[in-house]
Design a protein around this motif. Sequence first.
Motif, mmCIF file in Angstrom:
data_model
loop_
_atom_site.group_PDB
_atom_site.id
_atom_site.type_symbol
_atom_site.label_atom_id
_atom_site.label_comp_id
_atom_site.label_asym_id
_atom_site.label_seq_id
_atom_site.Cartn_x
_atom_site.Cartn_y
_atom_site.Cartn_z
ATOM 1 N N ASN A 190 0.875 -1.258 -0.068
ATOM 2 C CA ASN A 190 0.035 0.318 -0.099
ATOM 3 C C ASN A 190 0.687 1.324 0.172
ATOM 4 O O ASN A 190 1.498 1.611 1.020
ATOM 5 C CB ASN A 190 -0.916 -0.118 1.201
ATOM 6 C CG ASN A 190 -2.079 -1.248 1.185
ATOM 7 O OD1 ASN A 190 -2.940 -0.889 0.368
ATOM 8 N ND2 ASN A 190 -1.937 -2.133 1.934
ATOM 9 N N ASP A 192 1.695 5.304 -1.962
ATOM 10 C CA ASP A 192 1.207 6.112 -2.723
ATOM 11 C C ASP A 192 2.515 6.661 -3.811
ATOM 12 O O ASP A 192 3.395 7.177 -3.028
ATOM 13 C CB ASP A 192 1.094 7.408 -1.727
ATOM 14 C CG ASP A 192 0.364 8.549 -2.785
ATOM 15 O OD1 ASP A 192 0.308 8.619 -3.905
ATOM 16 O OD2 ASP A 192 -0.108 9.816 -1.971
ATOM 17 N N GLN A 198 -2.030 5.292 -6.816
ATOM 18 C CA GLN A 198 -1.947 4.676 -5.551
ATOM 19 C C GLN A 198 -1.774 3.208 -5.601
ATOM 20 O O GLN A 198 -2.730 2.557 -6.526
ATOM 21 C CB GLN A 198 -3.278 5.164 -4.935
ATOM 22 C CG GLN A 198 -3.447 4.304 -3.444
ATOM 23 C CD GLN A 198 -2.393 4.789 -2.311
ATOM 24 O OE1 GLN A 198 -2.087 5.965 -2.455
ATOM 25 N NE2 GLN A 198 -1.858 3.784 -1.634
ATOM 26 N N ILE A 200 -2.474 -0.515 -4.434
ATOM 27 C CA ILE A 200 -3.612 -1.206 -3.515
ATOM 28 C C ILE A 200 -3.145 -2.695 -3.482
ATOM 29 O O ILE A 200 -2.798 -3.159 -4.298
ATOM 30 C CB ILE A 200 -4.989 -0.784 -3.800
ATOM 31 C CG1 ILE A 200 -5.303 -1.486 -5.386
ATOM 32 C CG2 ILE A 200 -5.230 0.231 -3.725
ATOM 33 C CD1 ILE A 200 -6.718 -1.124 -5.678
ATOM 34 N N SER A 201 -3.087 -3.171 -2.085
ATOM 35 C CA SER A 201 -2.897 -4.863 -1.970
ATOM 36 C C SER A 201 -4.059 -5.649 -2.592
ATOM 37 O O SER A 201 -5.079 -5.307 -2.092
ATOM 38 C CB SER A 201 -2.721 -5.000 -0.608
ATOM 39 O OG SER A 201 -2.517 -6.183 -0.334
ATOM 40 N N THR A 202 -3.892 -6.470 -3.381
ATOM 41 C CA THR A 202 -4.750 -7.391 -4.064
ATOM 42 C C THR A 202 -4.365 -8.777 -3.808
ATOM 43 O O THR A 202 -3.970 -9.285 -5.087
ATOM 44 C CB THR A 202 -5.165 -7.002 -5.480
ATOM 45 O OG1 THR A 202 -4.025 -6.715 -6.170
ATOM 46 C CG2 THR A 202 -6.175 -5.729 -5.335
ATOM 47 N N LEU A 213 -4.448 2.015 -8.433
ATOM 48 C CA LEU A 213 -5.741 2.745 -8.314
ATOM 49 C C LEU A 213 -5.262 4.223 -8.970
ATOM 50 O O LEU A 213 -4.160 4.863 -8.170
ATOM 51 C CB LEU A 213 -6.409 3.102 -7.144
ATOM 52 C CG LEU A 213 -7.403 4.197 -6.914
ATOM 53 C CD1 LEU A 213 -8.603 3.783 -7.940
ATOM 54 C CD2 LEU A 213 -7.794 4.393 -5.636
ATOM 55 N N ILE A 222 -9.292 1.476 -11.804
ATOM 56 C CA ILE A 222 -8.273 0.474 -11.124
ATOM 57 C C ILE A 222 -7.460 -0.448 -12.410
ATOM 58 O O ILE A 222 -8.523 -0.877 -13.056
ATOM 59 C CB ILE A 222 -8.981 -0.328 -10.103
ATOM 60 C CG1 ILE A 222 -9.271 0.355 -8.934
ATOM 61 C CG2 ILE A 222 -8.201 -1.466 -9.441
ATOM 62 C CD1 ILE A 222 -10.030 -0.046 -7.800
ATOM 63 N N VAL A 257 -12.920 -6.064 -3.390
ATOM 64 C CA VAL A 257 -12.489 -5.032 -4.296
ATOM 65 C C VAL A 257 -13.833 -4.742 -5.021
ATOM 66 O O VAL A 257 -14.502 -3.522 -5.102
ATOM 67 C CB VAL A 257 -11.443 -5.171 -5.323
ATOM 68 C CG1 VAL A 257 -11.588 -4.229 -6.365
ATOM 69 C CG2 VAL A 257 -10.259 -5.464 -4.259
#
Length: 299
Positions: A190, A192, A198, A200-202, A213, A222, A257
Amino acid sequence: MPLQIIKSKIGNAEVFQIVECEIGFTLPSLLPDATQEKIKEIEWLKAPHINEDYSMNAVSQSFIVKLNNRLLVLDTCIGNDKIVEGAEDFTNMKLEYLEALETAGIDRTQVTDVFCSHLHFDHVGWNTYKQGGKWLPTFPNAKYHFAKGEYDYWKNESDNDPMKPIEDTSFKESVDPIVEAGLVNFIDVNTDLGDGFQVISTPGHTKSHVSLLVDAGKEKFILGGDMSHHQCQLANPDWAQTMDYDQKQSSETRRKVLTELNGTSTLFTCTHYTSPSFGKITKDANGKFVFNVVSKEIK
């Protein structure tokens, strides 16, 4: 043969898709739950994402985003001259990816960022190209963003992973040369990256899979990497991919998500989605997620 180039405008961002090759033929073995009979039940799923016989389409491609003086390449496909253990279709390919960049007006020396959603061979291939018997960075002035946990897993923890033999070769060709060149920015899941980008953890498809993102002013989108491989997994988040690091976690990630995106204006896509690749997420009367195609393509 020239590669397909798709250009879109999303908010203040220019988005290019460089389509390397068609890979839909791999999906029946990777998504065994997604039989043609089951695909037929997803009423909103139409061509070109599926065929008349309800078989699935998918591609290997890069997304390139121009925004706020940044030029970011997300996922760099399979690449030329690569050795993909056990996959002759993807070994020693000779495709016009670099020429496609030029045609799209992308100067690879001006690329500021390369973002790899994960380090599987088909997302890092054009990190490098072969010249004079050496693997050189394709984007020599860019920061290559790798999730630190992802890199550490493949280097130190993956002995029992079925992808290990393929990844060992892929690392030598497409990852190690970038590290040796000092171009890697190891990131947290995570982070910036600034200028509207940005991380994002997936997790689930790989241990530290990440998505991006993008805040493009009036619109957001996204780029989901391999959070899903085909839109059918949005209707059925529990349809896991056979090579997922953690199938339960990958399903949980999709559901999380999609729940967050439900009813919002944020656009969503994943690396292997055939064009038109972007859509908005809603739910149908039965509470199942729907991918509503939104075309932003500039002809």
